[in-house]
Structures are given as C-alpha cells and as structure tokens.
Design a protein around this motif. Sequence first.
Motif, short mmCIF file in Angstrom:
data_model
loop_
_atom_site.label_atom_id
_atom_site.label_comp_id
_atom_site.label_asym_id
_atom_site.label_seq_id
_atom_site.Cartn_x
_atom_site.Cartn_y
_atom_site.Cartn_z
N CYS A 1 -9.38 -2.38 0.84
CA CYS A 1 -8.39 -3.22 0.44
C CYS A 1 -6.89 -2.72 0.12
N LEU A 2 -6.89 -1.56 -0.04
CA LEU A 2 -5.62 -0.85 -0.16
C LEU A 2 -4.83 -0.73 0.98
N SER A 3 -3.74 -0.74 1.11
CA SER A 3 -2.79 -0.48 2.27
C SER A 3 -2.03 0.95 2.08
N LEU A 4 -2.65 1.72 2.80
CA LEU A 4 -2.00 3.14 3.06
C LEU A 4 -1.60 3.40 4.11
N PRO A 5 -0.57 4.33 4.39
CA PRO A 5 0.40 4.66 5.56
C PRO A 5 -0.49 5.44 6.70
N ARG A 6 -0.21 4.89 7.79
CA ARG A 6 -0.87 5.49 8.98
C ARG A 6 0.26 6.13 9.94
N ALA A 7 -0.12 7.35 9.85
CA ALA A 7 1.00 8.03 10.87
C ALA A 7 0.81 7.99 12.17
N TRP A 8 1.72 7.23 12.96
CA TRP A 8 1.30 7.19 14.32
C TRP A 8 1.93 8.21 15.35
N TRP B 1 -2.99 9.63 -3.56
CA TRP B 1 -2.96 10.32 -4.81
C TRP B 1 -2.06 9.50 -5.95
N HIS B 2 -0.86 8.85 -5.24
CA HIS B 2 -0.17 8.03 -6.08
C HIS B 2 -0.68 6.86 -6.50
N VAL B 3 -1.68 6.13 -5.63
CA VAL B 3 -2.38 4.87 -6.04
C VAL B 3 -3.35 5.44 -7.06
N VAL B 4 -3.85 6.55 -7.18
CA VAL B 4 -4.89 6.76 -8.14
C VAL B 4 -4.41 7.21 -9.58
N GLN B 5 -2.96 7.50 -9.42
CA GLN B 5 -2.33 7.84 -10.69
C GLN B 5 -2.31 6.40 -11.57
#
Length: 334
Positions: free
Chosen positions: A203-210, A227-231
Amino acid sequence: MKILGIETSCDETAAAVVEDGGRIISNVVASQIDIHARYGGVVPEVASRQHLLSIVPVISEAMSKAEVTWQDIYGIAVTFGPGLAGSLLVGVNIAKAVALAKKLPIIGVNHIEAHIYANWLDLSLATSPLDDETEVRFPCLCLIVSGGHSDLVLMTGHGRFEKMGRTRDDAAGEAFDKAARILGLGYPGGPAIEQAASSGTPCLSLPRAWLRGSNDFSFSGVKTALWHVVQKGGISAADAAASFQLVVVDVLVAKTIEAAKQLQVKQVLLSGGVAANKMLTEHFLNKSPVPVLIPPPHLCTDNAAMVAACGYYHFQAGQTSSFDLDVVPSLSIG
Ligand code: KG4
Ligand code: ZN
C-alpha cells in the motif's frame, strides 16, 4: 567428466562434484548464516575463520557423497573472485593444495559467471508459459542478482559475456538485507522480507529508479524512502515489506525485459540469491516475451555445483589456471 567445485567467496563453505558441466553428483553447503545473523550481516574475519574450520570436512563430504575417488576427478574448479579476500583465500589455497597433491589441474572461476551456470545444473530449468525450454540457447540475457551484485549480462556463448548494466549503488540482495534491518526483520533480509510481505499489502508508494536510457539499476533511493516512512511510524512491517519487495521486483523485471527486447535475445537467465524470490520469478514468467530459465532456490544462492559447472566449460576450452592463481576480490564480469 567429473569436476570438483569449491566455493568460499562469502559466507557459505561449499564443495560439489558435477559431471559434464550439468549433472550434480554431490552438492554440500555449510552455511554460516546463523553465526553472522547475530551481527546483522557477514563479518569478514569471522567468515574466513569459519571457512578454515569447515573446508576440509565439506570437501570430504562432497567426495564421499559422490562415491568417487580422486582418480575419478578431472579438475578442481575454485572461485577466485569477486568476494571477501580472506574467504576467497581459503578456497583457492585448499584447491591448490589438493591439485598439487593429486596432480590435478586447477580452474579459477569467476563467482558471477558461476551463478549464471546454475542454469545448466540438473535441468534446474525453468518453466515459461510460452515454451517448455529445457536448454540454454544463445544469445541470452543473464540477470545476476545477489547480495554483492546486480548485473545484466549478454551471453553469446560459453565464456563470452558482455556487461550491459549494473547497479550504481546497492545490489538487489543488499537492498533486501538493509530494508529488513530497517524493519527489524533480521538477517538475511531477502527471505525475511519475502516472508513478512506474504501477510502484507503493497500500500506504500515508494520511488522506482528507472534510470531511463540506461540498463543500470539503483536501489539506494527506495531503501532511504523506506527508512523515512518507518521513522514516521504507523505502518506495519508486513505492508512495508510488501511495498518494498514490489518496487524491487517491478524495476528488475521491467528493465530486464526491456533490454531483452532491445537485444533480441532468445532467453532470459536468472541467477543469484534474489532469484530465489517467488514474486520475482512469477513476474518474470508472466511478463517476459521470451522463455525465462530459473534455477531452483537452493542453486540460486551460493553453492559449489555452479562453480564446478562453470569450471567444466573453461576446462573444455583449455582454460586452466597456474599455481600462481591469486584471489581477485573486486573481479568483474565481461
Ligand atoms: O547469491 P547469494 O547467496 O550470495 C552472494 O553472492 O551475494 O545471495 C545472497 C543474497 C542476500 O542478500 C539475500 O538477502 C538474498 O540473496 N536473498 C533473497 C532471497 N533469498 C536470498 N532476496 C529476496 N528474496 C529471497 N527469497
Ligand atoms: Zn553469490
């Protein structure tokens, strides 16, 4: 023609006897995972000491399980890089000692090449919805995803490799290991993330490095975002693991398939520890326009059968090493 393979590049002490570059006669792996788990990762000094303790019993077990004598062995294939210097030295030196004592040729093997050769073992061979492929066909595109490497390599024949892409920062397995540490899931991270993800939703939107226009990968951004989301808190480890896994799988699958189309290869070959991930293999099998070969999970992670298989093809090509073979910790492929 039977070859003895020896593998000590990281945290598995392994020996195997393989016939004709494909048929596994014995395959012994002594894992140090439990020892390193308490430190949250591989401790090089501990690894090399452990290899020293295990290597002779592991080789003896591989020989006795194969029910062979030294007269049955044609050569000794050993990983000489890449990997941890102190660990590689244990394998290379025992290989030299045995080769000298038993008057056998020694074949230095590149660990990344060896991972690819897991696809030749015991018709480990995969499955594709498009085709019942049981043999490797050239040219093929190899994705090697392990704790130390994420390489995309074009293979046009035995021993003929051209590196098309690589990770610019973390290897895929390293990213899994770091994400697991962030989520407090333990080591090694790949299986831990996979297990946690099975009861979560992405459900989290995390960045994809294309990294458009390049076949390279990058996984440090998604790890930092996690890490930022977990903080901030408020997210379950299962949902975070599922979200992270989906991002890594999406990028690996999409970029590899894109390169496979551009290069017009006949097959895609997966290998390395991360290829043991079920979501990764399912996405490849569902999305690839060409057949995908995937070794079974125990041959994706480090083992010596893949080293023996790779060594066999070098031996066939007359490529043996001399006794001044040295370890090359930063060895590359292609
Ligand atoms: O090939 P390997 O055994 O050793 C290296 O050459 O590095 O790969 C180990 C890596 C570790 O980072 C581990 O977390 C990852 O492979 N791995 C997985 C899975 N099983 C192992 N990653 C994702 N899903 C898995 N099921
Ligand atoms: Zn490996």
